[in-house]
Design an enzyme around this catalytic site. Structure first.
Site, PDB file in Angstrom:
ATOM      1  N   ARG A  49       0.852  -1.194   0.000  1.00 42.89           N
ATOM      2  CA  ARG A  49       0.000   0.000   0.000  1.00 42.89           C
ATOM      3  C   ARG A  49       0.884   1.239   0.000  1.00 42.89           C
ATOM      4  O   ARG A  49       2.085   1.152   0.212  1.00 42.89           O
ATOM      5  CB  ARG A  49      -0.926   0.012   1.218  1.00 42.89           C
ATOM      6  CG  ARG A  49      -0.229  -0.276   2.535  1.00 42.89           C
ATOM      7  CD  ARG A  49      -1.005   0.217   3.715  1.00 42.89           C
ATOM      8  NE  ARG A  49      -1.118   1.668   3.721  1.00 42.89           N
ATOM      9  CZ  ARG A  49      -0.135   2.482   4.110  1.00 42.89           C
ATOM     10  NH1 ARG A  49       1.026   1.999   4.520  1.00 42.89           N
ATOM     11  NH2 ARG A  49      -0.308   3.788   4.089  1.00 42.89           N
ATOM     12  N   ALA A  51       0.803   5.092  -2.298  1.00 42.24           N
ATOM     13  CA  ALA A  51       0.844   5.378  -3.737  1.00 42.24           C
ATOM     14  C   ALA A  51       2.224   5.179  -4.377  1.00 42.24           C
ATOM     15  O   ALA A  51       2.337   4.479  -5.395  1.00 42.24           O
ATOM     16  CB  ALA A  51       0.323   6.790  -3.988  1.00 42.24           C
ATOM     17  N   ARG A  86      -5.609  -0.501  -8.597  1.00 43.27           N
ATOM     18  CA  ARG A  86      -6.227   0.467  -7.686  1.00 43.27           C
ATOM     19  C   ARG A  86      -6.423   1.770  -8.474  1.00 43.27           C
ATOM     20  O   ARG A  86      -5.448   2.337  -8.991  1.00 43.27           O
ATOM     21  CB  ARG A  86      -5.376   0.714  -6.442  1.00 43.27           C
ATOM     22  CG  ARG A  86      -5.251  -0.512  -5.539  1.00 43.27           C
ATOM     23  CD  ARG A  86      -4.863  -0.156  -4.129  1.00 43.27           C
ATOM     24  NE  ARG A  86      -5.958   0.492  -3.416  1.00 43.27           N
ATOM     25  CZ  ARG A  86      -5.839   1.008  -2.187  1.00 43.27           C
ATOM     26  NH1 ARG A  86      -4.672   0.960  -1.573  1.00 43.27           N
ATOM     27  NH2 ARG A  86      -6.872   1.561  -1.597  1.00 43.27           N
ATOM     28  N   ASP A 226      -2.519  10.562  -2.698  1.00 47.35           N
ATOM     29  CA  ASP A 226      -2.599   9.499  -3.699  1.00 47.35           C
ATOM     30  C   ASP A 226      -2.787  10.050  -5.101  1.00 47.35           C
ATOM     31  O   ASP A 226      -2.469   9.375  -6.075  1.00 47.35           O
ATOM     32  CB  ASP A 226      -3.735   8.546  -3.353  1.00 47.35           C
ATOM     33  CG  ASP A 226      -3.383   7.664  -2.165  1.00 47.35           C
ATOM     34  OD1 ASP A 226      -2.943   6.522  -2.398  1.00 47.35           O
ATOM     35  OD2 ASP A 226      -3.527   8.109  -1.019  1.00 47.35           O
ATOM     36  N   LYS A 237      -6.115   9.512   1.928  1.00 42.30           N
ATOM     37  CA  LYS A 237      -6.901   8.586   2.736  1.00 42.30           C
ATOM     38  C   LYS A 237      -8.145   9.247   3.315  1.00 42.30           C
ATOM     39  O   LYS A 237      -8.091  10.388   3.765  1.00 42.30           O
ATOM     40  CB  LYS A 237      -6.036   8.017   3.851  1.00 42.30           C
ATOM     41  CG  LYS A 237      -6.726   7.006   4.764  1.00 42.30           C
ATOM     42  CD  LYS A 237      -7.334   5.833   4.007  1.00 42.30           C
ATOM     43  CE  LYS A 237      -6.331   5.088   3.170  1.00 42.30           C
ATOM     44  NZ  LYS A 237      -6.961   4.000   2.381  1.00 42.30           N
TER      45      LYS A 237
END
Length: 317
Positions: A49, A51, A86, A226, A237
């Protein structure tokens, strides 16, 4: 392939291994990535996890796939699937597009480019850390949300890398760590990283930040990103937008730290950023009725007018 090592992954001729971040802080368990499809599972399952790290890990997965004998057609096909793993983190798309933009998709070219992506991220983190640390004063108490340290990048991280550099410079800082619901990346991961770095910190529930700001106990906020839209809106987030609103109300400087690859010039504004929706059970956590509907976006968008500054690896916005 040369040997490459970071806090969250290692890559050498024997294979690509990633630290399973789902098991932190209680277990440091390393997983060997078998192939691009396995990397998709690891990214979507949040074993990998952050970016910048997602992009680096995806590139290295493709490099090992090329070394295993995959031809150009297979590399192109697997890269396209991996690119969509993602939807919000634009660094993933940037890394895969960089590979697919090579004149030829040969084993050597893909491996060399993946190594260059790793090394560029290390250098980017260093640049962000130096620029961001200059914004921190001795004695500052700083709030951070989610996790943006060495576990989200090949280097020392983004927002947490800034705090690490300020600490290394001898500045006496205290970090308030949002637990970051629903998956508790702050509680599980950021607190773990700060402890390993020896940085003084206090863990808080997300809904305690307003009280601390109201008491004047937070001087600055640093978060990662991100995706950054062309107009300066930032996706990060879920919960980051709320922190920005609180900081704006209490006149607390709010800084975003990210590599240039997070800046998406093809995305006009935050309204155009795709927001990933995740499984309901992440919110229910075994405690809520299974009959209740759940809204679980992984990210929210902070509008540019709430942001004091964006620290990139090549300067400030």
């Amino acid at each position: 392939m040369k040997s490459l090592t970071s806090l969250a992954l290692t890559s050498d001729p024997s294979g690509l291994r990633v630290l399973d971040q789902r098991r932190l802080p209680h277990e440091e368990h390393w997983v060997t990535c078998r192939d691009p499809e396995h990397m998709i599972e690891l990214i979507q399952g949040l074993a990998v996890r952050g970016a910048p790290l997602i992009g680096v890990a995806a590139a290295l997965a493709m490099a090992h796939y090329a070394e295993s004998g995959a031809n150009a057609e297979a590399i192109r096909s697997a890269s396209t699937r991996l690119r969509a793993a993602r939807p919000t983190a634009v660094n993933l798309m940037a890394a895969i597009d960089r590979l697919l933009g090579l004149p030829e998709l040969t084993k050597d070219s893909v491996v060399r480019e993946a190594e260059a992506i790793f090394e560029a991220d290390v250098a980017s983190c260093e640049a962000q850390a130096e620029l961001g640390a200059a914004l921190i004063s001795d004695g500052d108490s700083i709030l951070t949300h989610c996790n943006a340290g060495g576990l989200v990048a090949a280097g020392i991280g983004t927002a947490l890398g800034v705090l690490r550099r300020a600490h290394e410079q001898g500045k006496r800082i205290h970090v308030y760590v949002d637990e970051t619901r629903p998956l508790l990346q702050g509680a599980r991961i950021t607190a773990w990283e700060l402890g390993k770095l020896g940085i003084d910190h206090t863990l808080i529930c997300d809904n305690m930040a307003a009280s601390l700001m109201g008491q004047g106990k937070i001087q600055k906020v640093f978060v990662g990103a991100d995706r950054i839209a062309k107009n300066g809106d930032v996706a990060n987030k879920i919960g980051t937008y709320g922190v920005a609103v609180l900081a704006h109300h209490h006149r607390v400087p709010f800084y975003v730290v990210a590599p240039r690859t997070t800046f998406d010039s093809g995305c006009p504004s935050g309204k155009d950023i795709p927001i990933e929706q995740r499984a309901a059970d992440e919110v229910r956590a075994g405690k809520a009725p299974t009959t209740s509907r759940v809204y679980n976006p992984a990210f929210d968008v902070t509008p540019r007018e709430l942001i004091t500054g964006i620290v990139l690896d090549d300067g400030m916005l």
